[in-house]
Write a protein that holds these residues in place. Sequence first.
Motif, PDB file in Angstrom:
ATOM      1  N   ILE A  69       0.969  -1.355   0.189  1.00 15.29           N
ATOM      2  CA  ILE A  69      -0.103   0.025  -0.146  1.00 15.29           C
ATOM      3  C   ILE A  69       0.894   1.291  -0.024  1.00 15.29           C
ATOM      4  CG2 ILE A  69      -1.534   1.373   1.307  1.00 15.29           C
ATOM      5  CD1 ILE A  69      -2.589  -1.316   2.220  1.00 15.29           C
ATOM      6  N   TYR A  70       1.773   1.329   0.975  1.00 14.00           N
ATOM      7  CA  TYR A  70       2.741   2.428   0.857  1.00 14.00           C
ATOM      8  C   TYR A  70       3.628   2.746  -0.370  1.00 14.00           C
ATOM      9  CZ  TYR A  70       2.201   2.926   5.910  1.00 14.00           C
ATOM     10  OH  TYR A  70       1.614   3.316   7.209  1.00 14.00           O
ATOM     11  N   ASP A  71       4.164   1.592  -0.909  1.00  7.99           N
ATOM     12  CA  ASP A  71       4.892   1.686  -1.998  1.00  7.99           C
ATOM     13  C   ASP A  71       4.055   2.305  -3.188  1.00  7.99           C
ATOM     14  OD1 ASP A  71       7.034   0.596  -0.833  1.00  7.99           O
ATOM     15  OD2 ASP A  71       6.524  -1.484  -1.585  1.00  7.99           O
ATOM     16  N   LEU A  72       2.696   1.757  -3.229  1.00  8.59           N
ATOM     17  CA  LEU A  72       1.797   1.912  -4.256  1.00  8.59           C
ATOM     18  C   LEU A  72       1.372   3.508  -4.001  1.00  8.59           C
ATOM     19  CD1 LEU A  72      -0.092   1.489  -6.865  1.00  8.59           C
ATOM     20  CD2 LEU A  72      -1.597   0.927  -5.352  1.00  8.59           C
ATOM     21  N   ALA A  73       1.197   4.145  -2.826  1.00  5.10           N
ATOM     22  CA  ALA A  73       0.846   5.534  -2.705  1.00  5.10           C
ATOM     23  C   ALA A  73       1.880   6.396  -3.189  1.00  5.10           C
ATOM     24  CB  ALA A  73       0.592   5.831  -1.268  1.00  5.10           C
ATOM     25  N   GLU A  74       3.110   5.664  -2.794  1.00  6.28           N
ATOM     26  CA  GLU A  74       4.373   6.662  -3.187  1.00  6.28           C
ATOM     27  C   GLU A  74       4.388   6.701  -4.932  1.00  6.28           C
ATOM     28  OE1 GLU A  74       7.686   5.134  -0.819  1.00  6.28           O
ATOM     29  OE2 GLU A  74       8.926   6.565  -1.737  1.00  6.28           O
ATOM     30  N   GLN A  75       4.293   5.644  -5.635  1.00  4.53           N
ATOM     31  CA  GLN A  75       4.285   5.756  -6.910  1.00  4.53           C
ATOM     32  C   GLN A  75       3.179   6.325  -7.339  1.00  4.53           C
ATOM     33  OE1 GLN A  75       6.671   3.974  -8.603  1.00  4.53           O
ATOM     34  NE2 GLN A  75       6.025   5.029 -10.277  1.00  4.53           N
ATOM     35  N   ILE A  76       2.141   6.506  -6.906  1.00  6.41           N
ATOM     36  CA  ILE A  76       0.875   7.336  -7.457  1.00  6.41           C
ATOM     37  C   ILE A  76       1.124   8.761  -7.416  1.00  6.41           C
ATOM     38  CG2 ILE A  76      -1.276   7.939  -7.147  1.00  6.41           C
ATOM     39  CD1 ILE A  76      -2.074   4.838  -6.701  1.00  6.41           C
ATOM     40  N   LYS A  77       1.947   9.056  -6.268  1.00  8.90           N
ATOM     41  CA  LYS A  77       2.352  10.361  -5.929  1.00  8.90           C
ATOM     42  C   LYS A  77       3.233  10.966  -7.185  1.00  8.90           C
ATOM     43  CE  LYS A  77       4.891  13.417  -3.168  1.00  8.90           C
ATOM     44  NZ  LYS A  77       4.373  14.743  -3.114  1.00  8.90           N
ATOM     45  N   PHE A 300      -1.768   7.571  10.861  1.00  7.10           N
ATOM     46  CA  PHE A 300      -1.919   8.712  10.318  1.00  7.10           C
ATOM     47  C   PHE A 300      -1.301   8.731   8.809  1.00  7.10           C
ATOM     48  CE2 PHE A 300      -0.857  13.446  10.052  1.00  7.10           C
ATOM     49  CZ  PHE A 300      -2.028  13.728   9.759  1.00  7.10           C
ATOM     50  N   CYS A 301      -0.251   8.121   8.849  1.00 10.70           N
ATOM     51  CA  CYS A 301       0.450   7.951   7.375  1.00 10.70           C
ATOM     52  C   CYS A 301      -0.094   6.792   6.635  1.00 10.70           C
ATOM     53  CB  CYS A 301       1.999   7.520   7.830  1.00 10.70           C
ATOM     54  SG  CYS A 301       3.066   8.598   8.612  1.00 10.70           S
ATOM     55  N   LYS A 302      -0.665   5.884   7.246  1.00 10.65           N
ATOM     56  CA  LYS A 302      -1.478   4.891   6.576  1.00 10.65           C
ATOM     57  C   LYS A 302      -2.806   5.588   5.785  1.00 10.65           C
ATOM     58  CE  LYS A 302      -2.939   0.207   7.120  1.00 10.65           C
ATOM     59  NZ  LYS A 302      -3.429  -0.707   8.130  1.00 10.65           N
ATOM     60  N   ILE A 303      -3.438   6.429   6.580  1.00 13.20           N
ATOM     61  CA  ILE A 303      -4.716   6.976   6.302  1.00 13.20           C
ATOM     62  C   ILE A 303      -4.300   7.867   5.084  1.00 13.20           C
ATOM     63  CG2 ILE A 303      -6.159   9.091   6.702  1.00 13.20           C
ATOM     64  CD1 ILE A 303      -6.356   7.806   9.544  1.00 13.20           C
ATOM     65  N   ALA A 304      -3.141   8.562   5.056  1.00 12.10           N
ATOM     66  CA  ALA A 304      -2.878   9.377   3.919  1.00 12.10           C
ATOM     67  C   ALA A 304      -2.488   8.517   2.679  1.00 12.10           C
ATOM     68  CB  ALA A 304      -1.487  10.248   4.383  1.00 12.10           C
ATOM     69  N   ALA A 305      -1.838   7.433   2.981  1.00 13.27           N
ATOM     70  CA  ALA A 305      -1.410   6.388   1.780  1.00 13.27           C
ATOM     71  C   ALA A 305      -2.536   6.044   1.264  1.00 13.27           C
ATOM     72  CB  ALA A 305      -0.583   5.322   2.397  1.00 13.27           C
ATOM     73  N   LYS A 329       7.884  12.011   6.644  1.00 15.96           N
ATOM     74  CA  LYS A 329       7.266  10.892   6.413  1.00 15.96           C
ATOM     75  C   LYS A 329       5.975  10.729   5.393  1.00 15.96           C
ATOM     76  CE  LYS A 329       6.501   6.639   8.980  1.00 15.96           C
ATOM     77  NZ  LYS A 329       6.073   6.054  10.199  1.00 15.96           N
ATOM     78  N   ILE A 330       4.927  11.736   5.901  1.00 18.97           N
ATOM     79  CA  ILE A 330       3.625  11.725   5.099  1.00 18.97           C
ATOM     80  C   ILE A 330       4.018  12.593   3.841  1.00 18.97           C
ATOM     81  CG2 ILE A 330       2.808  13.853   5.855  1.00 18.97           C
ATOM     82  CD1 ILE A 330       0.287  12.232   6.785  1.00 18.97           C
ATOM     83  N   ILE A 331       4.764  12.973   3.691  1.00 19.93           N
ATOM     84  CA  ILE A 331       4.931  13.791   1.927  1.00 19.93           C
ATOM     85  C   ILE A 331       5.451  12.848   1.154  1.00 19.93           C
ATOM     86  CG2 ILE A 331       6.539  15.295   0.991  1.00 19.93           C
ATOM     87  CD1 ILE A 331       6.721  17.289   3.123  1.00 19.93           C
ATOM     88  N   ARG A 332       6.029  11.929   1.504  1.00 19.34           N
ATOM     89  CA  ARG A 332       6.450  10.846   0.354  1.00 19.34           C
ATOM     90  C   ARG A 332       5.248   9.979   0.284  1.00 19.34           C
ATOM     91  NH1 ARG A 332       9.974   7.848   3.893  1.00 19.34           N
ATOM     92  NH2 ARG A 332       8.348   6.078   3.733  1.00 19.34           N
ATOM     93  N   LEU A 333       4.286   9.798   0.920  1.00 23.45           N
ATOM     94  CA  LEU A 333       2.961   8.925   0.662  1.00 23.45           C
ATOM     95  C   LEU A 333       1.905   9.787  -0.133  1.00 23.45           C
ATOM     96  CD1 LEU A 333       3.223   7.181   4.109  1.00 23.45           C
ATOM     97  CD2 LEU A 333       3.862   6.423   2.257  1.00 23.45           C
ATOM     98  N   GLY A 334       2.227  10.734  -0.335  1.00 20.41           N
ATOM     99  CA  GLY A 334       0.958  11.456  -1.055  1.00 20.41           C
ATOM    100  C   GLY A 334       0.618  12.886  -0.867  1.00 20.41           C
ATOM    101  N   VAL A 335       1.303  13.556   0.047  1.00 18.08           N
ATOM    102  CA  VAL A 335       1.021  14.964   0.308  1.00 18.08           C
ATOM    103  C   VAL A 335       1.604  15.688  -1.007  1.00 18.08           C
ATOM    104  CG1 VAL A 335       1.473  16.977   1.835  1.00 18.08           C
ATOM    105  CG2 VAL A 335       0.631  14.736   2.664  1.00 18.08           C
TER     106      VAL A 335
END
Length: 472
Positions: A69-77, A300-305, A329-335
């Motif tokens: 999930i985290y990897d995909l969020a990072e990729q989509i971002k 919180f980070c998981k919610i963002a992802a 941390k959270i910027i990487r995941l989609g902010v």
Amino acid sequence: MKYDMKSMKAEEFINDGEILDTVRYAEEHKNDIALIDKILAKARLCKGLSHREASVLLACDNKEKVQEIYDLAEQIKKNFYGNRIVLFAPLYLSNYCVNGCLYCPYHLKNQHIPRKKLTQEEIANEVIALQDMGHKRLAIEAGEDPVNNPIEYILECIRTIYSIKHKNGAIRRVNVNIAATTVENYQKLRDAGIGTYILFQETYNKKNYELLHPTGPKHNYDYHTEAMDRAMEGGIDDVGIGVLFGLDNYQYEFAGLLMHAEHLEAVHGVGPHTISVPRVKRADDIDPTEFDNSLTDEMFCKIAACIRIAVPYTGMIISTRESAEVREKIIRLGVSQISGASRTSVGGYCEEERPHDTEQFDVSDDRTLDEVVNWLMRSGYIPSFCTACYREGRTGDRFMELCKSGQIQNCCHPNALMTLKEFLLDYASDDTRKIGEAMIEKEIGNIPKEKVQQIVRERLTKIAAGERDFRF
Ligand code: SAM
């Protein structure tokens, strides 16, 4: 009450029964690996997920799948927003408020907070202080008070903000975060040239909402929840939604937030422009532990992802409510947008030291804008002061089209580099300028079209010679 995402009634498009069923379904299926793989495969198509699908991902606690999930969020971002982070600052106009929100220090009964409303002259001084830091984009904030902060006052403030031209500075986009209002008032805000209209739902749980807002106009859950429909009816294309995490349980809020996005898309053909993820903070008269729904940083980070995966085209905003560590941390995941050097008190930018007496909440990240810009670049992100889209008429579905077509890299990327160049020349420290110049040089190569690269080089030379405000 039945669930109907196309209904215009709050309790039908944010349906309590549907949310409770969704949370239950997610809990029951959180270890159903076959289902999670199916949802992740759908998510990889970057067309989004339903609130139910996304809720299953949020509930999943299988370590391997959570990493996916985290990897995909990072990729989509990366695919949609590249490595750009847009910067903005909040500007508090007035803390007069007639509401009784239990989590907010501006609540009417708080007697020990000094009440303050900026005059137009004070606003001009605040804007000059913000321009001198390098800000180009503001979010104006005010309590709800029809006598002290009527719509005419807000409109006058917007006019003042846009009118101030100090040295090379300018505020080019004013987003507005004021209480739910009427279609006519939204039309007036649109005519005043605002960017995004932002309104946090606080909590989607109606019962809890009514308890948390015991008095004042904000008590009316339906009027508040249906505000974005009125804003869109009033001609505002870009709306920003959010919940105040910590007020209710996060699973409920997460499903509600996505249902709200689905509703806007279904009814108006375009979802929210941004989603904000604030968390309740300590403030004068406010003890956040009283709400007892606080989230771990990890959740919180998981919610963002999961938001990133569920609504790939929607910008995500994080404020200085969060520490530098969480923001990293959270910027990487989609902010995609963060505030910098914020002061959450009325008139705070003109003070030497950050004042606390009229603050809306404690700021956890108190670095200067130059420090934030420096940190972003050292972490591999391009700080962007771009405000081009709405000024070029790319709002609502026109912005979404740009995002979906992948053309964003030929447009937002060059705009980020050109506005960064302005910042480096006008406001940056020597160290930040050095890092920034190297970053611009490297990032020009990441603009897909050679012709655009060439135009950007020409414009960068013109910016160095003193010209400003180029945009695609
Ligand atoms: N008065 C407007 C309204 O009621 O929607 C908007 C402006 S209010 C200044 C902006 C937001 O600050 C609120 O929507 C709320 O989510 C957030 N807020 C209030 N108290 C807070 C606290 N103690 N910690 C973090 N955020 C808070």
